[in-house]
Each structure stands twice: as structure tokens, then as C-alpha cells.
Design a protein around this motif. Structure first.
Motif, mmCIF file in Angstrom:
data_model
loop_
_atom_site.group_PDB
_atom_site.id
_atom_site.type_symbol
_atom_site.label_atom_id
_atom_site.label_comp_id
_atom_site.label_asym_id
_atom_site.label_seq_id
_atom_site.Cartn_x
_atom_site.Cartn_y
_atom_site.Cartn_z
ATOM 1 N N ILE A 1 -0.271 -19.707 33.840
ATOM 2 C CA ILE A 1 0.588 -20.450 32.816
ATOM 3 C C ILE A 1 1.311 -19.604 31.884
ATOM 4 O O ILE A 1 0.300 -18.522 31.191
ATOM 5 N N ILE A 2 2.600 -19.616 31.788
ATOM 6 C CA ILE A 2 3.113 -18.547 30.743
ATOM 7 C C ILE A 2 3.712 -19.350 29.678
ATOM 8 O O ILE A 2 4.353 -20.613 29.664
ATOM 9 N N VAL A 3 3.543 -18.967 28.277
ATOM 10 C CA VAL A 3 4.198 -19.916 27.056
ATOM 11 C C VAL A 3 4.478 -18.457 26.333
ATOM 12 O O VAL A 3 4.021 -17.618 26.009
ATOM 13 N N THR A 4 5.937 -18.681 25.875
ATOM 14 C CA THR A 4 6.524 -17.886 25.044
ATOM 15 C C THR A 4 7.688 -18.433 24.234
ATOM 16 O O THR A 4 8.280 -19.454 24.485
ATOM 17 N N PRO A 5 7.758 -17.896 23.048
ATOM 18 C CA PRO A 5 9.095 -18.329 22.023
ATOM 19 C C PRO A 5 10.479 -17.844 22.646
ATOM 20 O O PRO A 5 11.248 -18.309 22.135
ATOM 21 N N PHE A 6 10.503 -17.131 23.658
ATOM 22 C CA PHE A 6 11.542 -16.490 24.271
ATOM 23 C C PHE A 6 12.214 -17.426 25.369
ATOM 24 O O PHE A 6 11.400 -18.170 25.939
ATOM 25 N N PHE A 7 13.115 -16.862 25.933
ATOM 26 C CA PHE A 7 13.735 -17.593 27.127
ATOM 27 C C PHE A 7 13.025 -16.686 28.381
ATOM 28 O O PHE A 7 13.146 -15.412 28.351
ATOM 29 N N ALA A 8 12.196 -17.342 29.045
ATOM 30 C CA ALA A 8 11.409 -16.545 30.009
ATOM 31 C C ALA A 8 12.497 -16.013 31.394
ATOM 32 O O ALA A 8 13.270 -16.784 31.667
ATOM 33 N N PRO A 9 12.171 -15.005 31.827
ATOM 34 C CA PRO A 9 12.990 -14.616 33.030
ATOM 35 C C PRO A 9 13.187 -15.613 34.132
ATOM 36 O O PRO A 9 12.075 -16.300 34.411
ATOM 37 N N LEU A 10 14.254 -15.885 34.838
ATOM 38 C CA LEU A 10 14.496 -16.916 35.881
ATOM 39 C C LEU A 10 13.496 -16.654 37.010
ATOM 40 O O LEU A 10 13.041 -17.555 37.702
ATOM 41 N N GLY A 11 13.311 -15.311 37.376
ATOM 42 C CA GLY A 11 12.367 -15.132 38.404
ATOM 43 C C GLY A 11 10.830 -15.100 38.271
ATOM 44 O O GLY A 11 9.886 -14.707 39.031
ATOM 45 N N CYS A 12 10.415 -15.587 37.027
ATOM 46 C CA CYS A 12 8.961 -15.624 36.655
ATOM 47 C C CYS A 12 8.334 -16.273 37.736
ATOM 48 O O CYS A 12 8.290 -17.551 37.931
ATOM 49 N N ALA A 13 7.163 -15.672 38.257
ATOM 50 C CA ALA A 13 6.316 -16.320 39.380
ATOM 51 C C ALA A 13 5.105 -17.134 38.804
ATOM 52 O O ALA A 13 4.402 -17.785 39.642
ATOM 53 N N ALA A 14 4.961 -17.334 37.600
ATOM 54 C CA ALA A 14 3.876 -18.239 36.802
ATOM 55 C C ALA A 14 4.108 -19.514 37.440
ATOM 56 O O ALA A 14 5.195 -20.061 37.634
ATOM 57 N N GLY A 15 2.810 -20.243 37.842
ATOM 58 C CA GLY A 15 2.938 -21.801 38.220
ATOM 59 C C GLY A 15 3.448 -22.614 37.058
ATOM 60 O O GLY A 15 4.510 -23.628 37.587
ATOM 61 N N ILE A 16 3.392 -22.407 35.864
ATOM 62 C CA ILE A 16 3.871 -23.098 34.718
ATOM 63 C C ILE A 16 4.611 -22.257 33.666
ATOM 64 O O ILE A 16 3.686 -21.349 33.229
ATOM 65 N N VAL A 17 5.699 -22.485 33.370
ATOM 66 C CA VAL A 17 6.506 -21.615 32.214
ATOM 67 C C VAL A 17 7.013 -22.646 31.478
ATOM 68 O O VAL A 17 7.740 -23.463 31.421
#
Length: 302
Positions: free
Chosen positions: A205-221
Motif C-alpha cells: 500500500i502506497i500513501v502519499t501527499p503527491f501524485f504517485a507515478p502512473l506505473g506504481c506497482a503497489a496493490g493499493i495507491v
């Protein structure tokens, strides 16, 4: 306070009212009359004894076992039935009609026990996360102290700990924080874009105040793009009818919701559009890269 029940309130309130009626009310009236004459000093000392008595009663009753019971978040309909139960018990004159308060109270208590629970909560700004750790209690990671947000999460989970007891910085560095849920899933809270390259491939799981990269492979973004639609988020990890793991997300804002106390985000939010391809004859030398569009990641959440 929200999410708290004081069983001894029927003892503490009468004691407090007794002191107020004995000390505060007559003292205030007499002090007002004697103030222009400069003879009111002894009156305020008398009132002070009453205030000391109120504080003594509060401390004494607050020290009793079970003086404060922490309650989880209620189902939205619970308060309706509990209110109707109270009204039925005091408004009706006959015992038969007053007895209708019992089924209403039962329904309200069932609603109080069936409130929404969560395994993970995300602040609307994306810079703080609460997650259920291995011991079954909430742990909070984030940028800064986030004391108020942490207190609200703990109270909604019927957890009486102080905010500082749940906040943890042991798994944080300048790039972000990490945590592990009871289920074993890993969380990465990203504060620096440089951490995406590693965290997107390792965290569940990725949590961030930014825009995550479109290719982020985490299950939940959960990034700025997601939070601008939902506001604060809670996640519950459940199994479906086929036994497969799933996640139920509840947002603080419904899609396209726009209310005075929860205004919709401005429409200009979003990822920067890719720059248009250069056309021949536009004055750009062959092989030159087009000038990138402005980076919107530095816009603040509103």
C-alpha cells in the motif's frame, strides 16, 4: 466528549449543582452588590471555596473505576433510536406507552455496537496514516505530530490512549515512513518523490501527499489524485463470499459532493497534461525535447 460515556454523571452533576447553588449563585449576587463599595473581597473567597469543592468532586468521581468508558463509532442510525427511546420514556404518561422505549433502546444499542470499524485510516492531506498493528491497536505514522488527528482516530476506535502513545517515529526517515498491518501487508508513506522507485515495488500500500507515478506497482495507491475525490479515507480488509481478500474503502466525501462545510475541490486539480508533440516548422530543432508542462505536485491541498 465524543466516543466517551460517563456512568457516574448522575452522581457528579447533582453534587456540582449543590455546590453552585450554595456558593456560586448567592456569592455572585452579593459580590455584584458590594463591588461598587469595595467590600466584595471576602465574597469571592467564599465563591472560591465552592469552586474548590467542584474540582474536588470532579477529581474524586473521575478516579472511580470505570468512570470513563470509551465507545467506538456508532452506526449513523443508532442515535435516532436512542433519542426516540429517551423521548418515549419521558413523554408518555401510561406505563404501556413508556414501555415502547425498551425496543427502541435495544435497536439503538445494537446500532452502537455495529458501528463501522477500520483497519487503516488516511488523513485528507495524505501525510498521516493510522493502521492496526500486530497487537491489534492503532499505530500512527506521519509527518509532524498530528496530535488532533490521532486523537480522533483513537476515540473512533474506542482507544483511551493519549495521542503521543500511538504516534511512532521509529520506522520513519526523511523519505517517509513504513508500517505493517496485522494481516502482514506493508504500508509506505512517501514524503519524497525519490522513494517511489523503491517503495512502489516493495510495499503493498502506497500513501502519499503527491501524485504517485502512473506505473506504481503497489496493490493499493492512495495519492493526491485519490484524496481530492474522497477526502479522508478508512480501509477495512475483508474476505468476499469466495474467500478472497478484498478491501472496503469509506471516504469522508462522496464523489462530486459539494457542501458548505465540505466544499468540492477546485476543478483545476489533476496531473499535468503531457506536452503536445512539436510540429515541423515550429522553430524547434529536430531531436530537441519539448519544454515540460508545469509540475502540479507542489500545489497545496485545499
Amino acid at each position: 466528549n465524543f466516543h466517551e460515556l460517563s456512568p457516574y454523571v448522575l452522581i457528579g452533576n447533582p453534587l456540582t449543582l449543590l455546590v453552585i447553588e450554595t456558593f456560586a449563585v448567592p456569592g455572585a449576587l452579593l459580590g455584584t452588590l458590594l463591588y461598587p463599595l469595595g467590600l466584595d473581597a471576602f465574597v469571592w473567597r467564599y465563591v472560591g471555596f465552592g469552586i474548590d469543592g467542584v474540582m474536588w468532586a470532579a477529581r474524586t468521581i473521575g478516579s472511580f473505576p470505570g468512570s470513563t468508558i470509551h465507545l467506538p463509532a456508532f452506526a449513523p442510525w443508532a442515535i435516532v433510536f436512542l433519542s426516540l427511546a429517551v423521548l418515549s420514556s419521558v413523554l408518555w404518561r401510561t406505563a404501556i406507552l413508556r414501555a415502547t422505549a425498551l425496543p427502541l433502546a435495544v435497536l439503538g444499542l445494537l446500532g452502537a455496537a455495529a458501528g463501522p470499524s477500520f483497519d487503516m485510516a488516511v488523513a485528507p492531506t495524505g501525510d498521516a496514516v493510522a493502521y492496526r498493528a500486530a497487537d491489534g491497536r492503532l499505530a500512527v505514522i506521519g509527518r509532524g505530530r498530528n496530535v488532533f488527528t490521532t486523537e480522533q482516530w483513537l476515540r473512533a476506535d474506542a482507544d483511551g490512549r493519549q495521542a503521543n502513545e500511538a504516534l511512532t517515529k521509529a520506522s520513519c526517515d526523511r523519505l517517509g515512513c513504513t508500517g505493517t498491518l496485522t494481516s502482514g501487508q506493508t504500508i509506505a508513506l512517501v514524503f519524497d518523490r525519490a522513494a517511489f522507485a523503491e517503495d512502489c515495488t516493495r510495499a503493498d500500500i502506497i500513501v502519499t501527499p503527491f501524485f504517485a507515478p502512473l506505473g506504481c506497482a503497489a496493490g493499493i495507491v492512495i495519492d493526491r489524485d485519490k484524496l481530492k475525490e474522497t477526502g479522508a479515507l478508512t480501509l477495512s480488509f475483508v474476505k468476499d463470499s469466495f474467500g478472497k481478500d478484498g478491501v472496503h474503502m469509506r471516504g469522508g466525501r462522496a464523489p462530486d459532493e459539494d457542501r458548505p462545510w465540505s466544499p468540492a475541490p477546485k476543478r483545476h486539480w489533476g496531473r499535468a497534461a503531457p506536452p503536445p508533440a512539436a510540429k515541423a516548422g515550429d522553430g524547434q530543432a529536430p531531436g530537441d525535447e519539448p519544454e515540460p508542462a508545469g509540475d502540479t505536485d507542489d500545489q497545496t491541498l485545499e
